[in-house]
Design a protein around this motif. Structure first.
Motif: not given
Length: 499
Positions: A47-48, A51, A211, A215-216, A407, A410
């Motif tokens: 996914q990075w 991201t 972010l 994201a994580e 972000s 998501s």
């Protein structure tokens, strides 16, 4: 190339450059399963590749925007496209996930080119073309994110993962050549383009900390000490950045402009709509690929899933062209609020009707009409309220806010789907909840647009001797219009834009 032909091509080339950079930067989403397979990584790690592009885009937007407010605008635009092209080559040649992430990060710089293109359009185009061109550029940068899904999926299926990145390098290289030939130099024009290095570093660290946590959050746990620590660090750094910007002689972003209702409401709507947009993009592409054996979904291929977003991109671009007529008849605030409600209608429609694939196409089309109208209207509201010399900076901050919304959308989608898992995958109820939340968020944006009036207060004062050609002043019904002024020959070096 003579001046007349160059002037006629400047607008289309700026749109092409913005659209290409946005499409390339969105290549990560549909390719994540392929990245995970080819580099033997988990989906969350792969996914990075998406991201990192969003992170770099969020940081590069105000930086490129500020540099674009000075005499180095063309050089900055060319440099940004060159970085995107190099990023495509690095990603195509990557022999490991680390190298791929580096290449994708370089490609993410393309997301910061939109405010630079808007500032260029404001300076170079005839008065009558500036407002509609800025609206089109704003929509192009968002529509490109949707267009990148089917393009990258189709290319990867035909030529493999590296083929998609080689294609990205080729088209960004083409855009680089066209900009070099068509866009005139800004040397000798007003503005210093001086970059606030301290502000850039603080903003970069604040956005990265925040972010990355967003994201994580689902993978690491929202209650984990790492996520909480990153969020706290991000908020502290963001507060420090705001204080530093208010005190700096040449700030990265003029935060005082947020006192203007148009700027504040525009940025607030951009944050909320960006969140809703990415919730729908993430949910619908996963939903249509879900196997029918689970009782929902259409077992679609990644290419078909990408094609579902084509109506979104096409109707975003198409509906933006109707903005001048709509604003003239209804007013800017009404158009912005109605656009948000149309976007809410799209999410609500698919939350109720999702038994056939055509309904997904209808949903993205309706969403495209709503988002195309709103994303086209917001830049005009902001540009009308700020001095010409702050156009790139103001649009850069607008892009930061919008990417932050992407972000958040998501991450929120991942959190909701993770709470509705059965048989190893998300349930239909999870996807339905995501769609209803996105519809509710769009309704909130409509309320923000309506109750936080986007009316211009007294326009910013123009500095003595400043040239006014190409600036934007309030027009009928709140629509931006150009203020006539001296010709290009009468410009004096060092004069800033004003109102």
């Amino acid at each position: 190339m003579n001046g007349r032909r160059r002037g006629a091509l400047t607008g289309p080339v700026l749109v092409l450059a913005t659209l290409v950079a946005s499409i390339i930067s969105s290549f990560g989403a549909p390719l994540i399963p392929t990245v995970a397979r080819d580099f033997h990584a988990s989906l969350s790690t792969a996914q990075w590749s998406l991201t990192v592009a969003l992170l770099v885009g969020a940081v590069s937007s105000p930086v490129l925007g500020r540099l674009g407010d000075g005499p180095r605008r063309r050089a900055t635009l060319l440099g940004g496209l060159a970085v995107v092209t190099v990023g495509g080559v690095v990603a195509a040649l990557a022999d490991g996930l680390g190298a791929l992430v580096v290449g994708r990060g370089l490609q993410g710089v393309g997301l910061g080119l939109a405010p630079l293109a808007m500032a260029t359009a404001r300076e170079e185009l005839p008065r009558a073309r500036v407002a509609p061109m800025i609206a089109l550029l704003s929509v192009s940068s968002a529509a490109g994110l949707g267009a990148g899904y089917p393009v990258s999926g189709w290319i990867a299926q035909a030529w493999g993962l590296s083929g998609a990145y080689w294609f990205g390098a080729a088209v960004s290289g083409l855009a680089l050549v066209l900009v070099a030939v068509v866009v005139p130099s800004g040397a000798g024009r007003g503005g210093t383009g001086r970059l606030d290095l301290a502000g850039t570093l603080l903003l970069a660290l604040a956005l990265v900390a925040t972010l990355v946590a967003v994201a994580e959050g689902t993978e690491w746990g929202w209650g984990s000490s790492v996520v909480i620590g990153l969020l706290a660090t991000g908020l502290v750094l963001l507060a420090a950045w705001a204080v530093q910007q208010l005190r700096a002689a040449n700030p990265l972003v003029q935060l005082r402009l947020l006192r203007h209702p148009s700027v504040l409401s525009g940025d607030a709507c951009a944050l909320v709509l960006g969140t809703a947009m990415y919730m729908v993009l993430s949910a619908v592409t996963e939903f249509v690929q879900s196997p029918r054996s689970g009782g929902f979904g259409f077992s679609a291929s990644p290419v078909v899933a990408g094609l579902v977003l084509v109506p979104l991109s096409l109707l975003m671009l198409g509906s933006s062209r109707a903005l001048p007529v709509l604003v003239a008849r209804l007013g800017a605030r009404t158009v912005l609020a109605l656009g948000c409600l149309v976007a809410a209608l799209g999410g609500g429609f698919f939350a109720v009707f999702h038994g056939a694939l055509w309904q997904a196409f209808v949903m993205t089309g309706v969403l495209g009409v709503g988002l195309g109208t709103t994303f086209a209207a917001i830049p005009g509201l902001i540009v009308r309220a700020v001095p010409a010399g702050e156009t790139g900076s103001a649009m850069g901050f607008y892009q930061v806010v919008r990417f932050t919304g992407f972000s958040l959308g998501s991450a929120l989608t991942a959190t909701v789907l993770a709470a509705h898992v059965s048989g190893g995958g998300p349930t239909a109820g999870g996807y339905t909840e995501v769609l209803w939340i996105s519809a509710g968020i769009c309704a909130v944006a409509a309320a923000v647009a309506w109750f936080l009036p986007a009316r211009s207060a007294r326009p910013p004062r123009q500095e003595a001797g400043a040239e006014v050609r190409g600036t934007v002043a309030p027009g009928p019904q709140g629509m931006p219009r150009q203020v006539p002024g001296p010709s290009r020959r009468s410009r004096r070096p060092g004069c800033g834009g004003g109102r």
